[in-house]
Write an enzyme that holds these catalytic residues in place. Sequence first.
Site, short mmCIF file in Angstrom:
data_model
loop_
_atom_site.label_atom_id
_atom_site.label_comp_id
_atom_site.label_asym_id
_atom_site.label_seq_id
_atom_site.Cartn_x
_atom_site.Cartn_y
_atom_site.Cartn_z
N LYS A 206 -4.36 -0.27 0.10
CA LYS A 206 -4.97 0.97 -0.39
C LYS A 206 -6.48 0.84 -0.25
CE LYS A 206 -5.58 3.83 -4.49
NZ LYS A 206 -5.14 4.12 -5.86
N LYS A 260 -2.33 3.49 2.51
CA LYS A 260 -2.93 4.70 1.97
C LYS A 260 -4.44 4.68 2.18
CE LYS A 260 -3.79 6.86 -2.43
NZ LYS A 260 -3.99 6.60 -3.81
C1 PBG Z 1 -4.65 5.94 -8.59
C2 PBG Z 1 -4.34 6.84 -7.46
C3 PBG Z 1 -5.22 7.61 -6.70
C4 PBG Z 1 -4.44 8.31 -5.77
C5 PBG Z 1 -3.12 7.94 -5.99
N1 PBG Z 1 -3.07 7.02 -7.02
C6 PBG Z 1 -6.68 7.82 -6.83
C7 PBG Z 1 -7.65 6.75 -6.68
O1 PBG Z 1 -7.37 5.63 -6.30
O2 PBG Z 1 -8.82 7.06 -7.01
C8 PBG Z 1 -4.99 9.25 -4.75
C9 PBG Z 1 -3.99 10.19 -4.16
C10 PBG Z 1 -4.57 11.30 -3.35
O3 PBG Z 1 -5.77 11.34 -3.04
O4 PBG Z 1 -3.79 12.20 -3.02
N2 PBG Z 1 -3.96 6.30 -9.75
#
Ligand code: PBG
Length: 336
Positions: A206, A260
């Site tokens: 991520k 991601k």
């Molecule tokens: C963290 C989380 C995020 C997203 C999914 N889980 C946000 C982040 O890391 O700031 C982002 C998902 C998206 O942008 O659609 N809980």
Amino acid sequence: MNHQSPGFPEVRLRRLRYHPGVRNLVREISIDPKRLILPLFVRSGSGLRIPIPSMPGNDQLSLDEFVKEVREVEKLGAGGIILFGIPDQKDAEGSDAMCEHGIIAQAIKAARDVVGPEFLIITDVCFCEYTDHGHCGVLKKMPNGQVEVDNDATLENLVKQTLVQARAGVDMVAPSGMMDGMIAAIRNGFDQNGFEHLPIMSYSAKYASAFYGPFRDAAESAPQFGDRRSYQMDPAASADQAIREVELDIAEGADIVMVKPALAYLDIIRMVHDRFPALPLAAYNVSGEFSMVKAAALNGWIDEKRIVLESLTSIVRAGAGIILTYWAKDVARWLA
Ligand code: PBG
């Protein structure tokens, strides 16, 4: 014309393209709605569908509206939902996420009551939506005075959070906080409490991405100071670092791994798939990817349906069979 072709004129690739039936025969990539997961944002109250301005068509839902939505998602034929909670009270630890009466525990139970056995209720496991500072765990002051997310203290809370979700009846958890050791901690917590059957889908690779911008409005989870670069991956890090993350998560017991965002990271998806062909791989088609296309579509500049299907096709072709996407309902409808 004296050019020598190694194949032409004997070989003509267009012969596979003239007849639509032949095109169908040689088409290998398909999108299966059962492998799409819709993210949903849940909050307390009743009768509420609060539009998320940067993500047209997506709303924060009160539990009653959420239940209606879940029924519709299932009826349309998507594989499941992934839940994000917006608590009434935020605090330094994100207690709502660890409380059996918290918003997510309530949402899991409410959804559980209305869905059939094949529909998946998944939770995003993190603290950023529940903490008043908006970071993904508890904070501590480092020796140099810098304030940071305390990795190991956060692991203990992640175990509490996931046990609450498991007891509420979740089908799978998806830890997204990028804490070191989070998969092992959650796996142990599950195994010691009778949840050895529950799978973990790890947000393994991520990235600290600007593509999460609209989501942070949706989940009201923007960090109140600093950013997430001390825990999420650097987009400019060597692609091999993603492989290390995935390897570690596999060793810690992850059942499914995720990359991601999706579209700017198709190279990473492809690498992970090539390195671990037997490993179920997911990709998150994130909020920024959604909003860009939606905005252009609402302006009449692009054909939303074709752009979305082409994008999702590229994600599947790169190697991710499971896709988390805000278009899950639309795609299920389009492909029906
Ligand atoms: C963290 C989380 C995020 C997203 C999914 N889980 C946000 C982040 O890391 O700031 C982002 C998902 C998206 O942008 O659609 N809980």
